[in-house]
Write an enzyme that holds these catalytic residues in place. Structure first.
Site, PDB file in Angstrom:
ATOM      1  N   HIS A 130       0.618  -1.520   0.242  1.00  0.00           N
ATOM      2  CA  HIS A 130       0.490  -0.287  -0.097  1.00  0.00           C
ATOM      3  C   HIS A 130       0.768   1.079  -0.321  1.00  0.00           C
ATOM      4  CE1 HIS A 130      -3.282   2.261   1.728  1.00  0.00           C
ATOM      5  NE2 HIS A 130      -3.013   2.566   0.992  1.00  0.00           N
ATOM      6  N   HIS A 149       3.158  10.858   0.546  1.00  0.00           N
ATOM      7  CA  HIS A 149       4.613  10.120   1.635  1.00  0.00           C
ATOM      8  C   HIS A 149       5.779  10.559   0.541  1.00  0.00           C
ATOM      9  CE1 HIS A 149       0.899   8.605   3.808  1.00  0.00           C
ATOM     10  NE2 HIS A 149       0.601   8.386   2.619  1.00  0.00           N
ATOM     11  N   GLU A 195       0.787   8.239  -4.240  1.00  0.00           N
ATOM     12  CA  GLU A 195       1.993   7.567  -2.326  1.00  0.00           C
ATOM     13  C   GLU A 195       2.842   8.817  -2.728  1.00  0.00           C
ATOM     14  OE1 GLU A 195       1.528   5.339  -0.370  1.00  0.00           O
ATOM     15  OE2 GLU A 195      -0.707   5.256  -0.923  1.00  0.00           O
TER      16      GLU A 195
END
Length: 216
Positions: A32, A85, A81
């Site tokens: 993920h 992040h 992502e």
């Protein structure tokens, strides 16, 4: 930030959460993301560029697929992502480019090898239920650290929760560590997987746990 989460999700559960255009979800745990705790969108000017990870493409598609959207040319999930992040993780030299960030996450995924650990422990997708404590014990015994396990709570009329995500915590040196908050650390961030009205939360130790093999 203090630590990283390497989050694996179970594609069948992800599809259960959101019908979307999930087609034949992989029957293995996929990535993920690799998330620093406590940060989001650290550098909005550092845009995702898929050509920087072209060498990683076949592994990305296999181990880090966009489970909800089966089109292979779609890079939206990775862009999300990276923006949210990756730009934060990049304060570490070892993760300070897209190629390093995605490449290192793939490497960690192979190293942790969650799929084979669960199989070795005899925990495989099934229509019968597991005890959450048994799953936790197997993982803790194998890795020597406590991961964070998240489930979909039981739906109306169901008695079991459904396992959906397993997160391993890492130090800034990328060593496995316990996910429980250490003294002076704030509690880990909440699940960032919210789809529709359903969301994952930390699994209950007392509810029977469903590890589904196909989308119901």
């Amino acid at each position: 930030w203090k630590k990283l989460y390497l989050a694996h999700h179970w594609p069948v559960t992800v599809c259960k959460m959101s019908a979307n255009d999930c087609q034949d979800p992989p029957e293995y745990w996929t990535i993920h993301g690799l998330w620093p705790d406590k940060t989001e969108d650290c550098n909005r000017t550092w845009h995702f560029n898929v050509t920087e990870i072209k060498d990683l493409m076949s592994d990305m598609r296999r181990y880090w697929p966009d489970v909800l959207h089966s089109s292979l040319n779609r890079t939206q999930f990775w862009k999300h992502e990276w923006d949210k992040h990756g730009t934060c993780a990049a304060t570490l030299q070892i993760l300070n480019s897209q190629k390093k960030y995605f490449g290192k996450a793939l490497e960690l995924y192979q190293h942790v090898d969650l799929n084979s650990c669960l199989l070795k422990a005899g925990i495989k997708p099934s229509s019968s239920y597991y005890q959450m404590t048994a799953i936790k014990e197997a993982l803790t015994k194998f890795y020597g650290v406590t991961p964070k396990i998240q489930c979909l709570p039981p739906e109306e009329g169901e008695k079991a929760q459904t396992i959906g995500q397993i997160e391993f915590c890492l130090t800034k040196e990328l060593q496995l560590r316990n996910c429980t908050a250490l003294k002076g650390e704030s509690d880990p961030m909440q699940a960032d997987l919210k789809l529709g009205t359903e969301e994952l939360s930390v699994c209950s130790d007392t509810l029977p746990t469903y590890y589904p093999s196909e989308v119901q």
